[in-house]
Scaffold this motif. Structure first.
Motif, PDB file in Angstrom:
ATOM      1  N   UNK A   1      -6.049  12.409-143.708  1.00 13.67           N
ATOM      2  CA  UNK A   1      -4.727  11.222-142.810  1.00 13.67           C
ATOM      3  C   UNK A   1      -5.284  10.116-142.350  1.00 13.67           C
ATOM      4  N   UNK A   2      -6.219  10.058-142.297  1.00 11.80           N
ATOM      5  CA  UNK A   2      -6.386   9.133-141.426  1.00 11.80           C
ATOM      6  C   UNK A   2      -7.283   8.143-142.879  1.00 11.80           C
ATOM      7  N   UNK A   3      -7.969   8.611-143.712  1.00  6.30           N
ATOM      8  CA  UNK A   3      -8.585   8.148-144.957  1.00  6.30           C
ATOM      9  C   UNK A   3      -6.913   7.446-145.741  1.00  6.30           C
ATOM     10  N   UNK A   4      -6.139   8.084-146.068  1.00  8.03           N
ATOM     11  CA  UNK A   4      -5.153   8.447-146.757  1.00  8.03           C
ATOM     12  C   UNK A   4      -4.163   6.056-146.318  1.00  8.03           C
TER      13      UNK A   4
ATOM     14  N   UNK B   1     -15.852   6.754-147.206  1.00  9.16           N
ATOM     15  CA  UNK B   1     -14.760   7.351-146.242  1.00  9.16           C
ATOM     16  C   UNK B   1     -14.972   9.014-146.665  1.00  9.16           C
ATOM     17  N   UNK B   2     -14.560   9.041-147.810  1.00 19.15           N
ATOM     18  CA  UNK B   2     -14.641  10.572-147.792  1.00 19.15           C
ATOM     19  C   UNK B   2     -16.309  11.581-147.700  1.00 19.15           C
ATOM     20  N   UNK B   3     -17.301  10.690-147.997  1.00 25.03           N
ATOM     21  CA  UNK B   3     -18.602  10.761-147.523  1.00 25.03           C
ATOM     22  C   UNK B   3     -18.577  11.300-146.429  1.00 25.03           C
TER      23      UNK B   3
ATOM     24  N   UNK C   1      -3.499   9.170-154.160  1.00 24.08           N
ATOM     25  CA  UNK C   1      -4.428   8.980-155.830  1.00 24.08           C
ATOM     26  C   UNK C   1      -5.378   8.513-155.641  1.00 24.08           C
ATOM     27  N   UNK C   2      -5.581   6.851-154.945  1.00 22.61           N
ATOM     28  CA  UNK C   2      -6.981   6.419-154.641  1.00 22.61           C
ATOM     29  C   UNK C   2      -7.973   7.472-153.824  1.00 22.61           C
ATOM     30  N   UNK C   3      -7.695   8.088-153.242  1.00 17.63           N
ATOM     31  CA  UNK C   3      -8.473   9.124-152.394  1.00 17.63           C
ATOM     32  C   UNK C   3      -8.867  10.652-153.248  1.00 17.63           C
ATOM     33  N   UNK C   4      -7.659  11.182-154.122  1.00 21.24           N
ATOM     34  CA  UNK C   4      -8.148  12.146-154.749  1.00 21.24           C
ATOM     35  C   UNK C   4      -9.545  11.719-156.095  1.00 21.24           C
ATOM     36  N   UNK C   5      -9.412  10.879-156.530  1.00 20.37           N
ATOM     37  CA  UNK C   5     -10.195   9.875-157.587  1.00 20.37           C
ATOM     38  C   UNK C   5     -11.246   9.733-156.384  1.00 20.37           C
TER      39      UNK C   5
ATOM     40  N   UNK D   1     -12.713  11.490-153.798  1.00 18.30           N
ATOM     41  CA  UNK D   1     -13.288  12.460-153.504  1.00 18.30           C
ATOM     42  C   UNK D   1     -14.331  13.583-154.893  1.00 18.30           C
ATOM     43  N   UNK D   2     -13.274  13.127-156.283  1.00 19.84           N
ATOM     44  CA  UNK D   2     -14.123  13.544-157.170  1.00 19.84           C
ATOM     45  C   UNK D   2     -15.473  12.683-157.219  1.00 19.84           C
ATOM     46  N   UNK D   3     -15.346  11.315-156.753  1.00 21.91           N
ATOM     47  CA  UNK D   3     -16.623  10.244-157.192  1.00 21.91           C
ATOM     48  C   UNK D   3     -17.429  10.952-155.805  1.00 21.91           C
ATOM     49  N   UNK D   4     -16.803  11.072-155.122  1.00 18.30           N
ATOM     50  CA  UNK D   4     -17.772  10.995-153.750  1.00 18.30           C
ATOM     51  C   UNK D   4     -18.516  12.503-154.067  1.00 18.30           C
ATOM     52  N   UNK D   5     -18.078  13.553-155.076  1.00 13.78           N
ATOM     53  CA  UNK D   5     -18.274  15.186-155.139  1.00 13.78           C
ATOM     54  C   UNK D   5     -19.573  14.760-156.239  1.00 13.78           C
ATOM     55  N   UNK D   6     -19.592  13.917-156.827  1.00 12.29           N
ATOM     56  CA  UNK D   6     -20.748  13.815-157.999  1.00 12.29           C
ATOM     57  C   UNK D   6     -21.621  13.173-157.780  1.00 12.29           C
TER      58      UNK D   6
END
Length: 145
Positions: free
Chosen positions: A46-49, A30-32, A65-69, A71-76
């Motif tokens: 907000x939509x992702x949340x 979703x973040x990607x 919290x899940x979205x923030x984790x 975001x970190x995963x998607x970046x790496x």
């Protein structure tokens, strides 16, 4: 957790994901998509949340919290092909259909339809074994709301 999950994705024979890792991987997709057009706006976050809250029965703080984790995963995370390969093995077809619908919802969250987001969703749908027809139906369902 992210490091362990990334190692499993980068392994020569990735292990299928399950449970919390599957939720994290789906959130990262979703973040990607939200980041695909080079803009990651609050409407998209907000939509992702909201999607995470609904799909995983999370409270608002757990969804953030899940979205923030994610975001970190998607970046790496590795390329989308390797990323979705592990998901296809672990996530039932019906859930993958709901994911495509959620991806379209995120793509339209900023009230714009971008070629980069379209292309990424088409790629992800194909890699997850979702037909173009089913992806188009999911997009129509989202835009009809």
């Amino acid at each position: 957790m992210v490091s362990r999950f990334l190692k499993s994705l980068l392994a020569p024979a990735p292990t299928p994901v399950s449970g919390d890792d599957a939720a994290l991987a789906l959130a990262a997709l979703l973040v990607r998509v939200a980041r695909a057009d080079g803009s990651y706006e609050s409407a998209e976050r907000d939509r992702i949340d909201r999607i995470l809250t609904t799909h995983h029965a999370l409270g608002p703080f757990e969804a953030v919290d899940l979205r923030q984790r994610a975001e970190a995963l998607e970046a790496e995370a590795p390329d989308t092909v390797r990323f979705t390969r592990a998901l296809k093995e672990a996530v039932p077809h019906e859930e993958r259909l709901r994911l495509i619908e959620a991806l379209w919802s995120v793509a339209f969250a900023d009230d714009r339809r971008d070629a980069e987001e379209d292309a990424l969703i088409r790629l992800v749908a194909n890699l997850l074994g979702i037909t173009d027809r089913d992806s188009a139906l999911a997009r129509q369902k989202v835009t009809a709301r």
